[in-house]
Design a protein around this motif. Sequence first.
Motif, PDB file in Angstrom:
ATOM      1  N   UNK A 167      -9.520   2.249 -26.333  1.00 60.51           N
ATOM      2  CA  UNK A 167      -9.273   1.972 -27.747  1.00 60.51           C
ATOM      3  C   UNK A 167      -9.290   0.480 -28.043  1.00 60.51           C
ATOM      4  N   UNK A 168      -9.368  -0.339 -26.995  1.00 61.88           N
ATOM      5  CA  UNK A 168      -9.293  -1.784 -27.196  1.00 61.88           C
ATOM      6  C   UNK A 168     -10.661  -2.463 -27.153  1.00 61.88           C
ATOM      7  N   UNK A 169     -11.714  -1.724 -27.485  1.00 60.25           N
ATOM      8  CA  UNK A 169     -13.061  -2.296 -27.425  1.00 60.25           C
ATOM      9  C   UNK A 169     -13.142  -3.615 -28.209  1.00 60.25           C
ATOM     10  N   UNK A 170     -13.563  -4.666 -27.519  1.00 54.45           N
ATOM     11  CA  UNK A 170     -13.789  -5.949 -28.166  1.00 54.45           C
ATOM     12  C   UNK A 170     -12.542  -6.660 -28.651  1.00 54.45           C
ATOM     13  N   UNK A 171     -11.360  -6.172 -28.222  1.00 54.17           N
ATOM     14  CA  UNK A 171     -10.133  -6.735 -28.771  1.00 54.17           C
ATOM     15  C   UNK A 171      -9.490  -7.787 -27.882  1.00 54.17           C
ATOM     16  N   UNK A 172     -10.110  -8.080 -26.742  1.00 55.87           N
ATOM     17  CA  UNK A 172      -9.485  -9.038 -25.836  1.00 55.87           C
ATOM     18  C   UNK A 172     -10.169 -10.389 -25.939  1.00 55.87           C
ATOM     19  N   UNK A 173      -9.357 -11.419 -26.062  1.00 52.47           N
ATOM     20  CA  UNK A 173      -9.857 -12.782 -26.063  1.00 52.47           C
ATOM     21  C   UNK A 173      -9.623 -13.325 -24.664  1.00 52.47           C
TER      22      UNK A 173
END
Lengths: 364, 276, 281
Positions: A167-173
Amino acid sequence: MLHTMNRRRLLQASALGTAGLLMPMGLSGSAAAAETLTAVTWGGPWHDGAKVQVQKFNAIKPISIVWELHQGGAIKILPKIKSTWPEVKYDLVNAWAPVWLSMIEEGWLEPLDDLPNLKQVPEKFWTRDKSGRPVTAPTDLANVFWGYRSDLVKKPIKSFRDMLDPSLKGMIMLRSPASYTGLHMVAMALEFGGSERNIEPAFDFLKELAKSGNIGRIASGDVEHINSATTGETAIGFGASTVWQKIAQAGPVEPLHKVAGSKGLKGFMYTQGWSILKGPKSALAKEFANFTLGAEQNAAYAATIAGGPTNVNAQPAPEIARFFYRPEEVDQFAYIADFAVITAELDKWSQRFEAEILPLIRRG
Amino acid sequence: MSGTKRVGDAIFGCSFAALLLLTAALLLLPIVMTTIMSFDNRDFLGRFPPPDVSWRWYRAFFGDDYFMTGLRNSLVLSLIAAVIATTAGVAAAVVLDRYEVPAKALISAFLLSPLVVPTVILGFAVLVFASLIGVTNGFTRLIGGHVILVMPYTFRTTLASLVGIRRSLTEAALILGANEKQAFWDITFPLAKTGIVAGLVLGFALSFEEVSLSLFLFDPASYTLPVAILSTMRAQFNLTLASASVVIMVFIILLVVMLERLFGLDKVIGSGLYKS
Amino acid sequence: MKPPRGALLLLGVVLVVFAALYVLPISMTVRESFRVFQPARVGGLAGTWTLANYAVLLQPAYLDYFLDTFRISFIATLVGLVLAYPIAFYVARHRGILRTAWIALLVTMLFLGTLVRAYSIALTLGPAGFLIPIARFLGLPPNGLTLTEMVVIFGLLHMVVPMMALTLIGTIGNINPRLEQAAQSLGAPRWRAFLDITVALSTRGLLSGFLLGYALAISSFVIPLVLGRGFVLFATNLIYVRFQDTANYPGGAAIATVMLVLSFGIVYGLTHLVRRRLETT
């Protein structure tokens, strides 16, 4: 319309123009009898806090500062210093451990053992040169850790494994290895049985993370991170208390520096402060550095940058308490990294990241 | 037959115009966005559109000496670099065009080669070289780097316009009794003016906006406006950047209007032999 | 005409200054690429010699970065040429206020510079701007590679289109408009006359413009830095990391040398190839 361009008009125009521009330069040169120092620090709150320090110092002794700002990492100042050494363009450099290590190696720093206020700073915060003399004026304690904006994720995150959730697609920096000298990777290494001396577990986990497609951006500095988080582009990241304080303006922040039972989600603590390059103005620079170590100045500065004060008589600001530790928590949750090891390995980590991890992120 | 052709022509004309319109929109869109965001009242970068507007970032920009100094330095630096580069470029172009110089093509390619060198590399190279020969003054370093950056352009445009001038004109002047110097200044130079001015203006513009070269060569006393903007972008968390960009844009537009009045933009860009 | 001594001297002075400011520094950089890098120190160790800095570049990931640099730049320059040509055509063939407006726009963009525009695009097509709606429209993940590459290409377009348009104005201006009119009077439709006459005659200028744009694009540093999200990287970005972040000068110098060789090879190679083609037709 007749355009009468002849050489005379062109020369006249450019002469007038240049004269007009140079005049203010000449005028401003004859400023007050204040001595000028050149100082480098980070932009934003650090710059604001330092400007207040200068203002207060002016009451005792008039000085004027020419500022240069770190472009992200302080480490970038090293080539600039080297290119003109032994002539110094910077009198005061605000930096932290990895940068200081290189400066000590190159022999650039002025010893500060005669600074009276330094005695009010615990010796464990001092950085010493090769002959054992302190060469830094540590003005604040920083704490760097993983965290996230809780309003942007569906499930609370309590471990690194949780970051692999689809569910965290592309949400991590993710930070580049040079950012905070790769402490975010040291965190991963610690989690999976390694450390800064054995970074392999971090790379193994990074490969998994890269393949999961959850990494949205790779930031090389605080500004990118903050802008990404405040706009909601990414939710999870790694940064200093100053950074999280800023992000908290846009949404609720959940810091991950006090996660019970976690081996890797710790707070990485280090000191920041002024270091003085050996040069003609080091005496005045030392006076200023000493001033910033005073209890009152220390507390005010720490509050501005949402960091911890280093002077034992200075009170930490209450709002930053949640990003730091009570004395009894330090052993359990804080981690002091070995920067000597890190600076020796950093180039290798950076190249491995480029060669092994970035391609996976791009493909995912 | 002519009916379908007229329709075909109309479609061609329309799609041509549409393409022009699209390109104009694409080029203008970021400018419009930045202008709107420069009025955003929030203290951090948030989603568009801004909920609240104010002049705060303009106040921040003008109150900050940092950008003003950078602007001044940039103007002076680019002017000096452009003038030096134009002088050198014109000199080289004239000699190479008018006379039989050995290895002409090679020299020409050599003088044009910096066009292919990434400015990051040039910046680093000049920095290391300068420190080796003991040049530590930032402004000197910047001038050195910028002259190399600009010279290929001034050389190129001057050569291009010189090539268009028929040699018979110079020869006619010589036959009529003028010496070499007179023939150059009275015949060749006026005819080549367009190319030379175009090179000067182009050189100034490119030097003014150059950032990666200046990033390596500046020092705290001499930094350029692009360096100030990039440093701020990487160091600050606010929208002073947007207001700085808008101020620069307004400044540039005024400059362009001034150019149009003084020289006529047509002359600056050159319109070829067949002006319609 | 044989050159008088004064002229040769003048040229000589220019060449010597050029060599000093340009050739010497670059050759020093190449020399640096063969030095050994000592971590935690700044720069390479004097007097050492190694090929290690080049050896690391043989990894496939680095091949990808170089390919990216040249591939993305190629797409951007090609698209830019298609967009720039109509602009140049309009400016060269018309009069009036719209023409002046176009010239003003082109010159303004040129003066405005890459940095301001890159930042503006970052705002416009970033998370604070229209990125999410566009991503949804195209059916692409907003933080993914394809969209990021497209944004980088968009940024590169902004840099090369004004440059190429300005260069092409002179080229088209040198083509007699009567030729196109003649073709039309002989029965060719407008688009045919345009393509077969004007475009065909501008081939030299097109090549020159393309190469200029391509050279600018592959050397681009700011645009991938600002718009690349940290994972669309050009060779210049890799060089910058080594020069600035890790103080690994030898490593940076090695990439720089490879980049120089490749750039020169491609630009001069393409020129030679197309000139050959043009001469034989």
